[in-house]
Motif scaffolding. Structure first.
Motif, mmCIF file in Angstrom:
data_model
loop_
_atom_site.group_PDB
_atom_site.id
_atom_site.type_symbol
_atom_site.label_atom_id
_atom_site.label_comp_id
_atom_site.label_asym_id
_atom_site.label_seq_id
_atom_site.Cartn_x
_atom_site.Cartn_y
_atom_site.Cartn_z
ATOM 1 N N PRO A 259 0.845 -1.197 0.000
ATOM 2 C CA PRO A 259 0.000 0.000 0.000
ATOM 3 C C PRO A 259 0.883 1.251 0.000
ATOM 4 C CG PRO A 259 -0.745 -1.552 1.667
ATOM 5 C CD PRO A 259 0.582 -2.060 1.162
ATOM 6 N N ILE A 260 0.351 2.311 -0.584
ATOM 7 C CA ILE A 260 1.134 3.539 -0.681
ATOM 8 C C ILE A 260 0.237 4.718 -0.341
ATOM 9 C CG2 ILE A 260 0.648 3.786 -3.159
ATOM 10 C CD1 ILE A 260 3.493 4.925 -3.495
ATOM 11 N N VAL A 261 0.822 5.705 0.326
ATOM 12 C CA VAL A 261 0.134 6.976 0.538
ATOM 13 C C VAL A 261 0.970 8.035 -0.174
ATOM 14 C CG1 VAL A 261 -0.775 8.619 2.211
ATOM 15 C CG2 VAL A 261 -0.706 6.180 2.770
ATOM 16 N N GLN A 262 0.335 8.751 -1.081
ATOM 17 C CA GLN A 262 1.044 9.768 -1.853
ATOM 18 C C GLN A 262 0.561 11.147 -1.449
ATOM 19 O OE1 GLN A 262 0.115 8.343 -5.738
ATOM 20 N NE2 GLN A 262 2.121 7.397 -6.047
ATOM 21 N N PHE A 263 1.524 12.039 -1.259
ATOM 22 C CA PHE A 263 1.184 13.365 -0.761
ATOM 23 C C PHE A 263 1.223 14.443 -1.829
ATOM 24 C CE2 PHE A 263 2.136 10.742 2.770
ATOM 25 C CZ PHE A 263 1.172 11.099 3.689
ATOM 26 N N GLN B 45 13.010 11.420 4.498
ATOM 27 C CA GLN B 45 12.996 10.165 5.244
ATOM 28 C C GLN B 45 12.053 9.164 4.575
ATOM 29 O OE1 GLN B 45 12.366 10.852 9.407
ATOM 30 N NE2 GLN B 45 12.159 8.658 9.854
ATOM 31 N N ALA B 46 10.889 9.657 4.156
ATOM 32 C CA ALA B 46 9.930 8.771 3.489
ATOM 33 C C ALA B 46 10.546 8.174 2.232
ATOM 34 C CB ALA B 46 8.669 9.554 3.136
ATOM 35 N N ALA C 127 13.632 7.697 1.569
ATOM 36 C CA ALA C 127 14.683 6.730 1.884
ATOM 37 C C ALA C 127 14.083 5.361 2.198
ATOM 38 C CB ALA C 127 15.510 7.232 3.067
ATOM 39 N N ASN C 128 12.832 5.352 2.649
ATOM 40 C CA ASN C 128 12.190 4.087 3.015
ATOM 41 C C ASN C 128 11.397 3.434 1.879
ATOM 42 O OD1 ASN C 128 13.155 4.160 5.623
ATOM 43 N ND2 ASN C 128 11.414 5.373 6.373
ATOM 44 N N VAL C 129 11.298 4.131 0.744
ATOM 45 C CA VAL C 129 10.561 3.534 -0.383
ATOM 46 C C VAL C 129 11.343 2.315 -0.884
ATOM 47 C CG1 VAL C 129 9.762 3.904 -2.759
ATOM 48 C CG2 VAL C 129 9.522 5.735 -1.062
ATOM 49 N N PRO C 130 10.682 1.186 -1.020
ATOM 50 C CA PRO C 130 11.408 -0.006 -1.489
ATOM 51 C C PRO C 130 12.099 0.268 -2.816
ATOM 52 C CG PRO C 130 9.165 -0.582 -0.812
ATOM 53 C CD PRO C 130 9.258 0.908 -0.778
ATOM 54 N N ILE D 180 3.892 0.188 5.000
ATOM 55 C CA ILE D 180 3.367 0.884 3.831
ATOM 56 C C ILE D 180 4.414 1.837 3.257
ATOM 57 C CG2 ILE D 180 1.000 0.698 4.684
ATOM 58 C CD1 ILE D 180 1.157 3.746 5.277
ATOM 59 N N VAL D 181 4.214 2.214 1.998
ATOM 60 C CA VAL D 181 5.147 3.116 1.319
ATOM 61 C C VAL D 181 4.590 4.535 1.393
ATOM 62 C CG1 VAL D 181 6.235 3.680 -0.881
ATOM 63 C CG2 VAL D 181 5.861 1.274 -0.247
ATOM 64 N N LEU D 182 5.451 5.480 1.771
ATOM 65 C CA LEU D 182 5.042 6.884 1.810
ATOM 66 C C LEU D 182 5.783 7.626 0.709
ATOM 67 C CD1 LEU D 182 5.174 7.478 5.657
ATOM 68 C CD2 LEU D 182 3.271 6.652 4.251
ATOM 69 N N SER D 183 5.037 8.300 -0.123
ATOM 70 C CA SER D 183 5.673 9.005 -1.239
ATOM 71 C C SER D 183 5.296 10.476 -1.200
ATOM 72 C CB SER D 183 5.203 8.376 -2.555
ATOM 73 O OG SER D 183 5.535 9.226 -3.628
ATOM 74 N N PRO D 184 6.305 11.345 -1.077
ATOM 75 C CA PRO D 184 6.007 12.793 -1.057
ATOM 76 C C PRO D 184 5.287 13.245 -2.316
ATOM 77 C CG PRO D 184 8.268 12.365 -0.395
ATOM 78 C CD PRO D 184 7.724 11.071 -0.904
ATOM 79 N N SER D 185 5.557 12.559 -3.431
ATOM 80 C CA SER D 185 4.867 12.924 -4.669
ATOM 81 C C SER D 185 4.930 11.768 -5.641
ATOM 82 C CB SER D 185 5.513 14.154 -5.315
ATOM 83 O OG SER D 185 4.937 14.400 -6.583
#
Lengths: 508, 508
Positions: free
Chosen positions: A233-237, A304-305, A307-310, A447-452
Motif C-alpha cells: 500500500p502507498i500513501v502519496q502526498f 525520510q519517506a 529513503a524508506n521507499v522499497p 506501507i510506502v510513503l511518497s512525497p509525490s
C-alpha cells in the motif's frame, strides 16, 4: 523514555487496537457479502464509461446515485458551469459531534477502448474473472456463476475495473461495511465522483468554484492510481504538474534534393536536434537557465519517506531492458521529485522504407515538462522559450509567412497545451500523519510513503479553489493495464482497499 | 601575343566556323521536320515506362530499336547477367578514319507515377502540349492537332518527357539531323539507353562487365538531368557519390509513462538528438574526425569554372523561403564540392495530435552522405560509425537482445544502403575541352561549366569498369518536375538539345 515518545506509542497502540477491531469487523462483513459486492460491481462495469460517451456516462452517474441510496447516503449530481457538462456525483453523511470532514474522491469515467485490441476473449464492457493477466497466460474463469466462491487472486477484467470505478466501489463499500457492522462514525464524510477525469478534468475547477461550500472539508482522499510497484500500500502526498510544448522548426518551403542542395539549404531536422540537444547536458541535467531554480527543497519527513521507499530499480532495469538509467546515479525516487524535460515524440520527413534523399521542410517535436512544488507552469515554459530565443530563434505562434522566412534565419513555431502546477501536501501535517497511521493500521506490511507521485493530476485545483489538504491512497494493483487493453483489478486489492479506506473514515 | 594564345584563338575560330555551319543545317533540318519529330516523340511517351513494369519497359526498348532502324543505326539489346534483367539498348555507327569513339547515354525508364496527383487534366502516359507549367497556370493546348505549328515555349507533358526519354529523343535526332543534312561524321558513335536507372542502375555494372569490348570508347556523354537553374546550357564533369545510413537508438522495451519514469528512464529521442547534434558544429561543419580529410583539392580549372557559374543564390533564397543558408557564407557552388552529412528523416513515437506523454522505446534517423572525389564510401561510413562508438554506443546490426540491453548503456543499430563513390573527370583533359568547345559553339550564351553536380549517379562505374571518361550534358529545362507529377519538357530545350548533341558528335 521521553514523554513525547510515550504519548506516540500510546496513541499508536490505542489507534491500532480500535482500528484492528473495526478492520476485523469490516473484513467479516465483506467476507459474508463477497458475491453481492462483486455482482453489483460487475453490473457497474458493464455500463460503458468512455468519457466522451455522454449518454452512458450519465447512466454511470445514475448507477452511483442508486449505490448511495442503497447505502443510506443522500446523493445528488453536481452540475458544471454550462448545461450538458458531465456531472460529478456528490454524497454526504453528517455525523453529530464530528470534528473533521473528509471527502473521498474517485472518477467513474474511463479511457477510450478499441475492443479489437482486447485479447483472450475479453470485451471492455463485459466484465469477467480471469485467472491471471492475459499477457501472462491468464484465462477467463468460464465456470464462474454468481454465488460461487471467489478466488481473491483472480482479477476482474473490464474498462474501469481498476481506473477508476474501483475507487467508487471501495469507497462506498468501506462506508457500508462500517455502517452495517455498526461501527460508530467519527467524522463527517463526503463523496465526490468525477466523470471527466480522463479528458483532463476540464470542468472540475468550475464545479469546485460553483459548489465551494458543499465541498468544504479538512481532507480529500484521492482513491485513484495503483499501489506501489512492490505491491505494498502507498500513501502519496502530491503529484507533479505537467504541460506540453509543441515545437516546429522550418527549412525551405519545399522538400529539396539532398544532392543538389546539400550543405547549402538549412536542414530543419539538424536544427531541431541541435536545439533539443542544447537543453540537456551529458549527465541528463536540464541546462536551460533557471530550470531548477524554483524547486522547493524536500522536508526532512519527505526525505525520510523517500529513503524508506522499497528500491525496485534492479527489477525495473531487468524488466525494461535498461543497463544504465538517466540521472547520473541519483535514486529513482529522488529523480521523480525533480522537474523534467522529456521528448514525447519527434518527426521530420520519413524514416525506413519511405525515407527519401531529401532535405525536409520542417521538423517537429513534442515536449512534456513535469513540474514539482515551487515550479510555475507559465514561468517554466517561459524559460524554455527564452532558451530557444537565446539559440537565435525567432519564436512564432503560427506558420511562418514569406516575409518572416526572408527576415529570420531561424524560425520556430511554439504551441503549448493546457498545463497545471504540481501539488504537494506537507507530510508533517497532523492530518497527514493520521492518514498514514490509518493506512498502516489496515496493512500487515510496512506501507510506502511518497512525497509525490511522478505522474500528474490536477490536484492543485483542490488547494487553489478549495484550500484543501489532499492525500492520495491508491487501492489497485500495479499491473492493471491502466489506460490500455485488458484492464483488470485483482480481487484481493479490492478487499484490502475496503479495509484501508474504512480505516481512514474512522479518523477523529 | 604569346603563341599559345594565338593557337587557341585560331582553333576556336576554326571550330566555331565549322560547327556554326553544321548547326545551321541541323536547325534547318529540324525546322522542316518538327511535326514528325514530335509525333514520334509523343508516341514514345505514350508507352508507360515505370522501371518495375517489365512488360512495358520492353515495349520501350523495342520502340527505341525501331527508332534506330529508321535512322540506319544497327541496334541490339544488351542483356544483363541473369535472364529477365531489363536490357539496355545499344547502337553503333562506325565511321571510317575516325580517331575517337563517343558513346551517348540516356535512360528510357521513369519514376513511378500516381495519376491522381497529376493536375490540369494531365495523364502520365497521354502526352499533350501545355502552355506553361500547370503550377503556374498553364493549360493543355486542346486545339493542337498533328501538323499545326508548334510554339517552342510550349511544354510537352508526360512521365519521361524530361527524365529521360528526352535524352533518347535528342541523341537519336541529333545523329539523324547530321546524316539527313549530309554533314560528314568524324567520330565513331555508340548509343546506350538504360532501362533501370530509376531503380538504382542495379545491373549496369554487370552489363558493362559483360559487354566491355562493345562499350569501349574515348568518351561517354550522359544526356540526363536538367540544364542550369539560370536556363543556360551546362556541362558537368562529375557527380557526388552517395550512401544512406539507417540509425536506431533504443530506450526501454515498452513505452513508459513520462511522469512515472521521467528523469530515470533513458529517452532514445534525446539520445539520438544528442548523437546527431554531435556530428556538426554551429557553423554547419561536420566535426566527425577525418570527415573532410580525403577530399581531393579542386584544380585551377575547376575553381575557375566555379567562379563563372551564374550566382542564383538570391533567387533561390527567395523562392525557397530561406533567409540564411548553411555553410557559413561559402558560395553555393563551393558547398556542392564538399561531402555532406544530411538528415533525410527522423522519427520517434508521435507528434501532433497522436503524441502521448510517454518516453519512447526507440528513435530512428536516416542519413545520407554525399561523397566527393577522394572519398571512399566504406571509409566515410566507417568514420561515422567510429564517431558513434566514440560517443559511447555499442553498435549493432540487429535489434538488441535482452542480454545486450542489460550489458550496454547505449545501444544503436546501424544499417547501410548500397552506396557508391563520386566520379569526376578532369576538366583539363583535351577531350573535356573539346566537349566544352562543342557545347559552347551550339549556344549563343556563355555556357556553365560545373566540376561536379551536387547530385549523384553511379558514374564511377564508367570509370571503374570501362576506364572511360564521362561528361554530362543535360538537355532539359530546370523546372521539369522531374520525379514528380506534371513532368514536362520545354519544346525549345529539345530543339537546342539536338543542336548541342550534334555539335558533340562532330568532335574529331
Amino acid at each position: 523514555m521521553p514523554q513525547k515518545f510515550v504519548l506516540l506509542v500510546t496513541f499508536l497502540i490505542t489507534f491500532s487496537a480500535n482500528a484492528q477491531t473495526a478492520q476485523q469487523r469490516v473484513r467479516q462483513y465483506r467476507q459474508a457479502n463477497e458475491t453481492a459486492l462483486l455482482d453489483e460491481y460487475r453490473e457497474f462495469l458493464s455500463i460503458p464509461n468512455v468519457s466522451a460517451d455522454s449518454v452512458n456516462i450519465r447512466k454511470n452517474a445514475s448507477f452511483i446515485l442508486q449505490m448511495m441510496k442503497k447505502r443510506g447516503i443522500s446523493g445528488m449530481l453536481l452540475d458544471g458551469p454550462t448545461p450538458g457538462t458531465t456531472p460529478a456525483v456528490f454524497g454526504e453523511v453528517r455525523v453529530p459531534g464530528a470534528k473533521k470532514t473528509i471527502v473521498f474522491y474517485a472518477h467513474y469515467d474511463g479511457q477510450p477502448v478499441n475492443p479489437k485490441q482486447w485479447a483472450g476473449g475479453l470485451q471492455p464492457f463485459v466484465p469477467v474473472f480471469i485467472t491471471a493477466p492475459i499477457e501472462q497466460g491468464g484465462t477467463i474463469v468460464t465456470t464462474y456463476k454468481s454465488g460461487d466462491p471467489i478466488d481473491p487472486t483472480w482479477r476482474l477484467a473490464g474498462r474501469g475495473s481498476a481506473d477508476d470505478k474501483a475507487g467508487v466501489m471501495t469507497i462506498l463499500n468501506a462506508y457500508d461495511a462500517l455502517v452495517k457492522s455498526k461501527i460508530p462514525l467519527t467524522a463527517n464524510l463526503k463523496f465526490l465522483f468525477e466523470g471527466e477525469e480522463e479528458v483532463g478534468s476540464t470542468h472540475l475547477g468550475a464545479i469546485f468554484d460553483k459548489h465551494r461550500d458543499k465541498l468544504a472539508s479538512d481532507l480529500w482522499i484521492i482513491a485513484d492510481g495503483p499501489r506501489h510497484v512492490s505491491g505494498k500500500p502507498i500513501v502519496q502526498f502530491g503529484v507533479r504538474g505537467d504541460v506540453n510544448m509543441y515545437l516546429t522548426v522550418y527549412g525551405a518551403k519545399r522538400p529539396l534534393h539532398s544532392g543538389n542542395y546539400g550543405n547549402w539549404a538549412p536542414n530543419p531536422a539538424m536544427r531541431l536536434v541541435k536545439l533539443l540537444a542544447s537543453m540537456k547536458d551529458d549527465n541528463d541535467q536540464v541546462i536551460i537557465k533557471g530550470f531548477y531554480d524554483d524547486v522547493v527543497p524536500l522536508t526532512v519527513s519527505e526525505k525520510q519517506a523517500m529513503a524508506n521507499v522499497p528500491n525496485m530499480e534492479a527489477a525495473l532495469k531487468k524488466e525494461l531492458g535498461i543497463a544504465k538509467p538517466d540521472g547520473n546515479g541519483a535514486p529513482f525516487v529522488d529523480l521523480l521529485m525533480r522537474p523534467t524535460l522529456n521528448i514525447n515524440g519527434i518527426q521530420s520527413a520519413n524514416v525506413g522504407a519511405m525515407a527519401g534523399n531529401i532535405i525536409p521542410t520542417k521538423a517537429e517535436a513534442v515536449l512534456d515538462l513535469r513540474l514539482v512544488r515551487g515550479n510555475d507552469v507559465t514561468r517554466q515554459m517561459g524559460r524554455v522559450v527564452d532558451h530557444i530565443r537565446a539559440q537565435g530563434y525567432q519564436v512564432l505562434d503560427h506558420e511562418p509567412t514569406d516575409a518572416e522566412r526572408q527576415q529570420y534565419p531561424k524560425l520556430i513555431k511554439i504551441q503549448t497545451g493546457v498545463g497545471y502546477n504540481a501539488q504537494r501536501t506537507p507530510m508533517d501535517l497532523p492530518i497527514a500523519q493520521e492518514v498514514i497511521a490509518a493506512v498502516q493500521s489496515a496493512s500487515t506490511e510496512q506501507i510506502v510513503l511518497s512525497p509525490s507521485s511522478g505522474g500528474s493530476l490536477p490536484l492543485y485545483l483542490f488547494e487553489k479553489v478549495l484550500k484543501a489538504n489532499v492525500v492520495s491512497v491508491p487501492v489497485v494493483n500495479y499491473d492493471n493495464n491502466q489506460h490500455a487493453e485488458n484492464e483488470n483489478v485483482k480481487v484481493q486489492y479490492l478487499w484490502e482497499g475496503i479495509e484501508i479506506l474504512s480505516a481512514i473514515m474512522l479518523i477523529k
